[in-house]
Design a protein around this motif. Structure first.
Motif, short mmCIF file in Angstrom:
data_model
loop_
_atom_site.label_atom_id
_atom_site.label_comp_id
_atom_site.label_asym_id
_atom_site.label_seq_id
_atom_site.Cartn_x
_atom_site.Cartn_y
_atom_site.Cartn_z
N ARG A 1 0.80 -1.21 0.08
CA ARG A 1 -0.11 0.12 0.07
C ARG A 1 0.86 1.27 0.07
O ARG A 1 1.78 1.41 0.68
CB ARG A 1 -0.97 0.06 1.12
N GLU B 1 2.70 5.90 8.58
CA GLU B 1 1.67 6.92 8.12
C GLU B 1 2.19 8.41 8.45
O GLU B 1 3.14 8.82 9.16
CB GLU B 1 0.46 6.96 9.24
N HIS C 1 4.48 -0.63 9.05
CA HIS C 1 3.48 0.32 8.62
C HIS C 1 3.88 1.89 9.01
O HIS C 1 4.27 2.09 10.22
CB HIS C 1 2.10 -0.22 9.42
N GLN D 1 6.89 -4.85 3.52
CA GLN D 1 7.67 -5.91 4.15
C GLN D 1 8.82 -6.19 3.32
O GLN D 1 8.86 -6.23 2.22
CB GLN D 1 6.61 -7.26 4.04
N MET E 1 7.75 -6.55 8.89
CA MET E 1 6.68 -5.85 8.29
C MET E 1 6.64 -4.37 8.66
O MET E 1 6.77 -4.31 10.20
CB MET E 1 5.16 -6.61 8.54
N ASP F 1 2.29 0.74 3.51
CA ASP F 1 2.59 -0.95 4.08
C ASP F 1 3.59 -1.38 3.14
O ASP F 1 3.45 -1.58 2.05
CB ASP F 1 1.08 -1.47 4.22
#
Length: 234
Positions: A127, A160, A158, A141, A156, A139
């Protein structure tokens, strides 16, 4: 009567023409911001192969997508990507990693056959988008494969980032997220710079000591017995 109609028709045609020009104005073109990475100085620094880098299918297009509050995606009407977004991601990450590792030996996969990497980075981006009222989200990995083919790290991520809402601000925020990703990736890569050589020097083989024969009991040799007795016959 016909004379009066001509100016009116010309006026309507002019208005429609101006409306058409405003509708068909070319959209702005955008590229990811790679920041200001410095030039790596070490020509013999850490050898890294980046890739394959797999990008989600919905990002494989020139359309700049906007994330809505309900999670849906719509095409932006005021801009699009200037070329391949996947290629922009590859180049941004290579430049950032080379700078952060201070190595000119960071290349994209597939590398030439003579290139022997210390680490190969397998990266998947599932993403990367934003919206006018939605933060930029990344997102991803990664897996790090050392020179012996062993997986040394699997993580992984994440990330923002908030923005001001305009398309330009959204693109800038997405680029900054990729820069953050490269920073975390460089931290994970640095401990793998000092790996032992792939082929270790062979130690000289020690010769086995000669085996001692087991002690056997000695049997005395038989010796002929002489006698001075004479035999008489009668």
């Amino acid at each position: 009567m016909n004379v009066l109609r001509l100016p009116l028709i010309a006026l309507l045609a002019g208005v429609l023409g101006l409306a058409g020009c405003s509708v068909h104005q070319p959209a702005s073109l955008y590229q990811l911001d790679s920041g200001t990475p410095g030039q790596p100085k070490q020509a013999e620094g850490m050898a890294v192969v980046l890739g394959p880098v797999t990008v989600a299918d919905y990002l494989q297009r020139e359309t700049l997508l906007q994330r809505q509050e309900d999670g849906s995606l719509s095409a932006a009407t005021d801009g699009r990507w200037a070329g391949s977004l996947s290629a922009d991601i590859d180049q941004l990450l290579v430049r950032q990693l080379a700078w952060r590792l201070d190595s000119q030996r960071v290349v994209l996969a597939p590398a030439i056959a003579s290139f022997s990497p210390d680490v190969q980075v397998l990266l998947t981006i599932t993403r990367l988008d934003s919206g006018k009222d939605q933060p930029a989200v990344l997102d991803a990995q990664w897996r790090l494969i050392d020179r012996r083919g062993h997986v040394r790290d699997n993580r992984m991520v994440h990330l923002e980032k908030l923005h001001e809402g305009s398309t330009a601000d959204q693109v800038k925020a997405q680029g900054e997220l990729l820069q953050q990703l490269s920073e975390q990736l460089a931290v994970a890569l640095k401990p793998l710079a000092n790996q032992p050589p792939l082929v270790e020097p062979r130690k000289p083989e020690s010769k086995p000591a000669p085996k001692k024969s087991a002690d056997r009991p000695k049997i005395p040799m038989a010796s002929p017995i002489r006698t001075d007795l004479e035999v008489f016959r009668f």
